[in-house]
Design a protein around this motif. Structure first.
Motif, PDB file in Angstrom:
ATOM      1  N   MET A  62       0.995  -1.436   0.069  1.00 23.83           N
ATOM      2  CA  MET A  62       0.220   0.143   0.008  1.00 23.83           C
ATOM      3  C   MET A  62       0.787   1.505  -0.003  1.00 23.83           C
ATOM      4  N   ILE A  63       0.434   2.193  -0.748  1.00 23.13           N
ATOM      5  CA  ILE A  63       1.529   3.659  -0.974  1.00 23.13           C
ATOM      6  C   ILE A  63       0.366   4.475  -0.256  1.00 23.13           C
ATOM      7  N   CYS A  64       1.841   5.440   0.501  1.00 26.79           N
ATOM      8  CA  CYS A  64       0.937   5.880   1.167  1.00 26.79           C
ATOM      9  C   CYS A  64       1.843   6.581   1.139  1.00 26.79           C
ATOM     10  N   PRO A  65       2.079   7.617   0.747  1.00 31.38           N
ATOM     11  CA  PRO A  65       3.092   9.738   0.728  1.00 31.38           C
ATOM     12  C   PRO A  65       2.332  10.628   1.123  1.00 31.38           C
ATOM     13  N   LYS A  66       3.491  11.208   2.014  1.00 29.34           N
ATOM     14  CA  LYS A  66       2.694  12.198   2.846  1.00 29.34           C
ATOM     15  C   LYS A  66       3.394  13.752   1.502  1.00 29.34           C
ATOM     16  N   SER A  67       3.058  15.057   1.722  1.00 32.49           N
ATOM     17  CA  SER A  67       3.423  15.473   0.441  1.00 32.49           C
ATOM     18  C   SER A  67       4.491  16.867   1.881  1.00 32.49           C
ATOM     19  N   TYR A  68       5.077  17.771   0.863  1.00 32.72           N
ATOM     20  CA  TYR A  68       5.706  18.428   2.197  1.00 32.72           C
ATOM     21  C   TYR A  68       4.785  19.044   3.527  1.00 32.72           C
ATOM     22  N   ASN A  69       4.404  19.143   2.808  1.00 30.20           N
ATOM     23  CA  ASN A  69       3.133  20.168   4.498  1.00 30.20           C
ATOM     24  C   ASN A  69       2.382  19.209   5.260  1.00 30.20           C
ATOM     25  N   ASP A  70       2.767  18.349   5.194  1.00 30.56           N
ATOM     26  CA  ASP A  70       2.292  17.201   5.616  1.00 30.56           C
ATOM     27  C   ASP A  70       3.026  16.606   6.679  1.00 30.56           C
ATOM     28  N   VAL A  71       4.625  17.358   6.549  1.00 28.92           N
ATOM     29  CA  VAL A  71       5.645  16.786   7.391  1.00 28.92           C
ATOM     30  C   VAL A  71       6.005  17.971   8.377  1.00 28.92           C
ATOM     31  N   THR A  72       5.591  18.233   9.829  1.00 29.57           N
ATOM     32  CA  THR A  72       6.473  18.210  10.446  1.00 29.57           C
ATOM     33  C   THR A  72       7.914  18.143  11.439  1.00 29.57           C
ATOM     34  N   PRO A  73       8.985  19.097  10.679  1.00 22.93           N
ATOM     35  CA  PRO A  73       9.740  18.270  11.200  1.00 22.93           C
ATOM     36  C   PRO A  73      10.187  18.828  13.172  1.00 22.93           C
ATOM     37  N   ARG A  74      11.170  18.117  12.916  1.00 22.00           N
ATOM     38  CA  ARG A  74      11.081  17.681  14.911  1.00 22.00           C
ATOM     39  C   ARG A  74      12.985  17.549  14.516  1.00 22.00           C
ATOM     40  N   LYS A  75      13.222  18.014  15.967  1.00 20.43           N
ATOM     41  CA  LYS A  75      14.570  18.126  16.340  1.00 20.43           C
ATOM     42  C   LYS A  75      14.895  17.299  17.107  1.00 20.43           C
ATOM     43  N   THR A  76      16.405  16.660  17.022  1.00 25.35           N
ATOM     44  CA  THR A  76      16.943  15.191  17.639  1.00 25.35           C
ATOM     45  C   THR A  76      16.506  16.049  19.110  1.00 25.35           C
ATOM     46  N   ASN A  77      16.089  15.462  20.467  1.00 23.46           N
ATOM     47  CA  ASN A  77      16.675  15.779  21.986  1.00 23.46           C
ATOM     48  C   ASN A  77      18.181  14.900  21.851  1.00 23.46           C
ATOM     49  N   TRP A  78      19.120  15.548  22.735  1.00 26.42           N
ATOM     50  CA  TRP A  78      20.194  14.721  23.059  1.00 26.42           C
ATOM     51  C   TRP A  78      20.531  14.304  24.209  1.00 26.42           C
ATOM     52  N   LEU A  79      20.410  13.356  24.979  1.00 26.30           N
ATOM     53  CA  LEU A  79      21.410  12.750  25.912  1.00 26.30           C
ATOM     54  C   LEU A  79      22.465  12.646  26.446  1.00 26.30           C
ATOM     55  N   TRP A  80      23.447  13.342  25.961  1.00 22.10           N
ATOM     56  CA  TRP A  80      24.595  13.068  24.716  1.00 22.10           C
ATOM     57  C   TRP A  80      25.465  13.525  23.411  1.00 22.10           C
ATOM     58  N   ARG A  81      25.243  14.514  22.974  1.00 21.76           N
ATOM     59  CA  ARG A  81      25.275  14.720  21.602  1.00 21.76           C
ATOM     60  C   ARG A  81      26.577  15.527  20.943  1.00 21.76           C
ATOM     61  N   PRO A  82      27.614  14.333  20.314  1.00 19.97           N
ATOM     62  CA  PRO A  82      26.432  13.361  18.982  1.00 19.97           C
ATOM     63  C   PRO A  82      26.331  12.197  18.874  1.00 19.97           C
ATOM     64  N   PHE A  83      26.236  11.984  20.285  1.00 14.23           N
ATOM     65  CA  PHE A  83      26.197   9.925  20.288  1.00 14.23           C
ATOM     66  C   PHE A  83      24.930   9.077  21.085  1.00 14.23           C
ATOM     67  N   ILE A  84      24.203   9.608  22.042  1.00 16.68           N
ATOM     68  CA  ILE A  84      22.986   8.866  22.386  1.00 16.68           C
ATOM     69  C   ILE A  84      21.798  10.189  22.640  1.00 16.68           C
ATOM     70  N   PRO A  85      21.290   9.862  21.794  1.00 19.61           N
ATOM     71  CA  PRO A  85      20.068  10.509  21.425  1.00 19.61           C
ATOM     72  C   PRO A  85      18.500   9.730  22.387  1.00 19.61           C
ATOM     73  N   PHE A  86      17.433  11.023  23.090  1.00 19.46           N
ATOM     74  CA  PHE A  86      16.536  10.482  23.452  1.00 19.46           C
ATOM     75  C   PHE A  86      15.707  10.108  22.621  1.00 19.46           C
ATOM     76  N   GLU A  87      14.693   9.014  22.407  1.00 19.10           N
ATOM     77  CA  GLU A  87      13.511   8.664  21.071  1.00 19.10           C
ATOM     78  C   GLU A  87      13.980   7.705  20.440  1.00 19.10           C
ATOM     79  N   LYS A  88      15.601   6.427  20.811  1.00 19.84           N
ATOM     80  CA  LYS A  88      15.564   6.250  19.858  1.00 19.84           C
ATOM     81  C   LYS A  88      16.793   4.605  20.419  1.00 19.84           C
ATOM     82  N   VAL A  89      16.932   3.700  19.929  1.00 18.24           N
ATOM     83  CA  VAL A  89      17.763   2.985  20.259  1.00 18.24           C
ATOM     84  C   VAL A  89      18.940   3.134  19.722  1.00 18.24           C
TER      85      VAL A  89
END
Length: 314
Positions: free
Chosen positions: A1-28
């Motif tokens: 199933m194809i579910c494309p998003k347009s540019y206006n559908d995407v909200t840019p999100r900055k990375t929240n770092w525990l230790w920049r640039p090695f360990i981010p929050f919200e990631k594995v």
């Protein structure tokens, strides 16, 4: 199933770092290296520091800034290899950790399962924002580490859980023996490497100093990252310390002006005239100061009184 998003559908999100640039929050994040290289010591140092509200020093243009201070964080450490009472807790105490902000579990106290639902339950019930699994392959839910599809599904599952809970999930992984590239040496092989976005490698120094380890972002597909390695040094008096990589080669006179400028701005924005006066006191002309500003990506902000300030990027 194809579910494309347009540019206006995407909200840019900055990375929240525990230790920049090695360990981010919200990631594995996968921290890999040879057995006995010091992965557990490094993580226990970080867990002890954040339990007191001290965050590891961020990297900016190849230089380590001072450790940041903020809200103390609670962590949850799960292990199948190290003794909680004779290894982990003594390490945590050695690094001055706050015992009220750390929880530990080993195989004798119940079997942790590396799934998204387990990660979410852990965060909800303990309040931990940093979860460390050591080593990850001991806690997979009945799947083979050579089953590519199962590994991919597992990583995606815990990744979604980390995002939903705002937690930093760190997996420790040991290298298998052999002269293979790092991408093939870890348990899980290339499939795990391709699926994860954050992979760190801890290795010995190429020199002959046994107290030095090199930490490098082998893979970091996030905005705001830097791949420059740093030094992890085991000092008898200071314990585990972090240093810029060029410290191995001694001081570089050409880099001292940059160090002065970055350290001056660490405490916050500074008036442009004051910065230029401080530069002059250090023998730096206006043209050299502005070249350093451009190289470091320092921002100039205009003030309501028409003055301006220099500040580090966020």
């Amino acid at each position: 199933m194809i579910c494309p998003k347009s540019y206006n559908d995407v909200t840019p999100r900055k990375t929240n770092w525990l230790w920049r640039p090695f360990i981010p929050f919200e990631k594995v994040t996968l921290l890999q290296g040879a057995t006995g290289i010091g992965k557990t010591s490094l993580i226990m140092k970080i867990l002890a520091d954040i339990s007191n509200g001290i965050y590891p020093p961020s990297m900016f243009h190849g230089r380590l800034l001072s450790s940041a201070h903020g809200e103390p964080l609670k962590s949850f450490y799960v292990t199948a290899e190290n003794g909680i009472d004779d290894t982990i807790v003594p390490l945590f105490e050695l690094y001055g950790g706050n015992k009220n902000n750390a929880l530990f579990q080993d195989e004798q106290e119940g079997h942790f399962i590396l799934t998204g639902s387990e990660i979410e339950e852990c965060v909800r019930t303990t309040g931990a924002k940093v979860i460390f699994i050591d080593p990850w392959q001991q806690f997979v839910n009945g799947i083979s580490t050579s089953d590519n599809a199962a590994l991919r599904n597992m990583v995606c599952d815990i990744q979604l859980a980390a995002e939903r809970m705002g937690a930093a999930v760190i997996l420790a992984g040991n290298f298998i023996k052999g002269l293979l590239p790092d991408i093939n040496r870890g348990i899980g092989g290339t499939e795990l490497y391709n699926t994860l976005r954050c992979i760190l490698t801890l290795r010995p120094d190429d020199g002959d100093d046994p107290s030095v380890r090199i930490l490098e972002a082998t893979k970091m597909s996030l905005m705001g990252k830097e791949s420059t390695p740093i030094i992890i040094r085991q000092d008898e008096d200071l314990g585990l310390t972090f240093e810029s990589y060029d410290a191995l080669d001694g001081e570089d006179d050409e880099e001292e002006p940059m160090d002065f400028l970055l350290k001056t701005l660490e405490s916050g924005p500074q008036d442009s005239r004051k910065i230029m006066e401080l530069g002059s006191e250090h023998g730096l002309g206006s043209s050299q100061m502005y070249r350093l500003r451009k190289k470091a990506g320092i921002i100039i902000e205009k003030q309501p009184d028409r003055s301006s300030q220099w500040k580090l990027p966020t």
